[in-house]
Enzyme design. Sequence first.
Site, PDB file in Angstrom:
ATOM      1  N   GLU A  43      -1.731  -5.581   8.286  1.00 38.08           N
ATOM      2  CA  GLU A  43      -0.934  -5.110   9.416  1.00 38.08           C
ATOM      3  C   GLU A  43      -1.602  -5.421  10.746  1.00 38.08           C
ATOM      4  OE1 GLU A  43       0.007  -0.919   9.078  1.00 38.08           O
ATOM      5  OE2 GLU A  43       0.814  -1.152   7.049  1.00 38.08           O
ATOM      6  N   ASP A  98      -1.216  -6.046  -0.559  1.00 34.50           N
ATOM      7  CA  ASP A  98      -1.592  -5.450   0.728  1.00 34.50           C
ATOM      8  C   ASP A  98      -3.090  -5.187   0.805  1.00 34.50           C
ATOM      9  OD1 ASP A  98       0.330  -5.091   2.683  1.00 34.50           O
ATOM     10  OD2 ASP A  98       1.073  -3.200   1.866  1.00 34.50           O
ATOM     11  N   GLU A 153       8.810  -4.689  10.590  1.00 31.24           N
ATOM     12  CA  GLU A 153       9.274  -3.375  10.104  1.00 31.24           C
ATOM     13  C   GLU A 153       9.919  -2.562  11.218  1.00 31.24           C
ATOM     14  OE1 GLU A 153       6.632  -1.274   7.529  1.00 31.24           O
ATOM     15  OE2 GLU A 153       7.838   0.557   7.591  1.00 31.24           O
ATOM     16  N   ASP A 187       0.840  -1.203   0.000  1.00 34.68           N
ATOM     17  CA  ASP A 187       0.000   0.000   0.000  1.00 34.68           C
ATOM     18  C   ASP A 187       0.875   1.254   0.000  1.00 34.68           C
ATOM     19  OD1 ASP A 187       0.884  -0.190   2.606  1.00 34.68           O
ATOM     20  OD2 ASP A 187      -1.085   0.166   3.521  1.00 34.68           O
ATOM     21  N   SER A 188       2.188   1.065   0.041  1.00 34.91           N
ATOM     22  CA  SER A 188       3.107   2.178  -0.182  1.00 34.91           C
ATOM     23  C   SER A 188       2.894   2.769  -1.579  1.00 34.91           C
ATOM     24  CB  SER A 188       4.565   1.726  -0.018  1.00 34.91           C
ATOM     25  OG  SER A 188       4.821   0.542  -0.749  1.00 34.91           O
ATOM     26  N   LYS A 200      -1.616  -9.398   2.406  1.00 28.95           N
ATOM     27  CA  LYS A 200      -0.899  -8.999   3.630  1.00 28.95           C
ATOM     28  C   LYS A 200      -1.751  -8.008   4.397  1.00 28.95           C
ATOM     29  CE  LYS A 200       2.895  -6.075   3.727  1.00 28.95           C
ATOM     30  NZ  LYS A 200       2.411  -4.974   4.570  1.00 28.95           N
TER      31      LYS A 200
HETATM   32  O1  KIV Z   1       3.485  -1.158   1.654  1.00 31.39           O
HETATM   33  C1  KIV Z   1       4.629  -1.605   1.631  1.00 31.39           C
HETATM   34  O2  KIV Z   1       5.415  -1.352   0.717  1.00 31.39           O
HETATM   35  C2  KIV Z   1       5.032  -2.462   2.730  1.00 31.39           C
HETATM   36  C3  KIV Z   1       6.493  -2.769   2.819  1.00 31.39           C
HETATM   37  C4  KIV Z   1       7.188  -1.576   3.266  1.00 31.39           C
HETATM   38  C5  KIV Z   1       6.748  -3.967   3.660  1.00 31.39           C
HETATM   39  O3  KIV Z   1       4.248  -2.864   3.521  1.00 31.39           O
END
Ligand code: KIV
Length: 271
Positions: A120, A88, A186, A49-50, A118
């Site tokens: 969190e 994510d 992280e 989600d980055s 994924k």
């Molecule tokens: O969103 C992302 O890129 C991440 C990584 C930094 C692990 O969760």
Amino acid sequence: MSKFERTSDVTIRDIAARKGGEPVVCLTAYTALVAQLLDRHVDLILVGDSVGTVIHGLPNTIGVTMEMMILHGQAVMRGAPAACVIVDMPFGSYEESKEQAFRNAVRIMQDVGCAGVKLEGGQDMAPTIEFIVKRGIPVMGHVGLLPQSAKLTGYAARGRHRDEWDVIIADGKAVAEAGAFATVIEAVAEELAAKITEEVTNVTIGIGASAQCDGQILVTEDMIGLFTKTPSFVKRYAEWGAAIDEAAANYADEVKSRRFPSAEHTYKMKD
Ligand code: KIV
């Protein structure tokens, strides 16, 4: 051929089997082209989600939507036939209830065709992870610094003081016991990353969490030096930001002075 080049598709089971073995190589991607370039070199591609901050210029990951994750997930799948692609779950798509999480995980799996999702969170999210995994969806956990909660908790590295350890270790264990095949850790101190990696049964993937983890991930745009500033845990393997700046300056200069396009870049009439 690079000595790291892979020749076969990577499955969730392949990743899970790397606990304590050869480090798992992971990077992020959001586009087909970047995925295609990475696919031969990495075991796992995360559509993180980055994407919100890196591609869409958002201030953080809070504004990222299911639609964005699905669209970028589909693009990455087109570019990466071999790597294990994980997508994510964005902020707000899984926290409300186990059912909401499952419904949105199903949507990502069906619309993207990725290998898993994924999300969190540690002990609080373990029941949700268990619910999703028991219904057939591979889940990657994410503990330590949680960017989606950073408005509450901040962006500082975790576990640099011993009194923070118990909660984060318990988070890692809860996520592994809930059935996550791997967990991103992280921004935690090396000693804590080593302890979690030793105590959990699943594969740990570090980002700013030392070489003690079972694998590593970086945001690709950080790794290739696209930004002027990167966190201290990032190693820049290229300087693409500077290269693009120089290329754009040269282009502008040549357009203004009419040196581009020259004859070799110009169509001529046929007889
Ligand atoms: O969103 C992302 O890129 C991440 C990584 C930094 C692990 O969760």
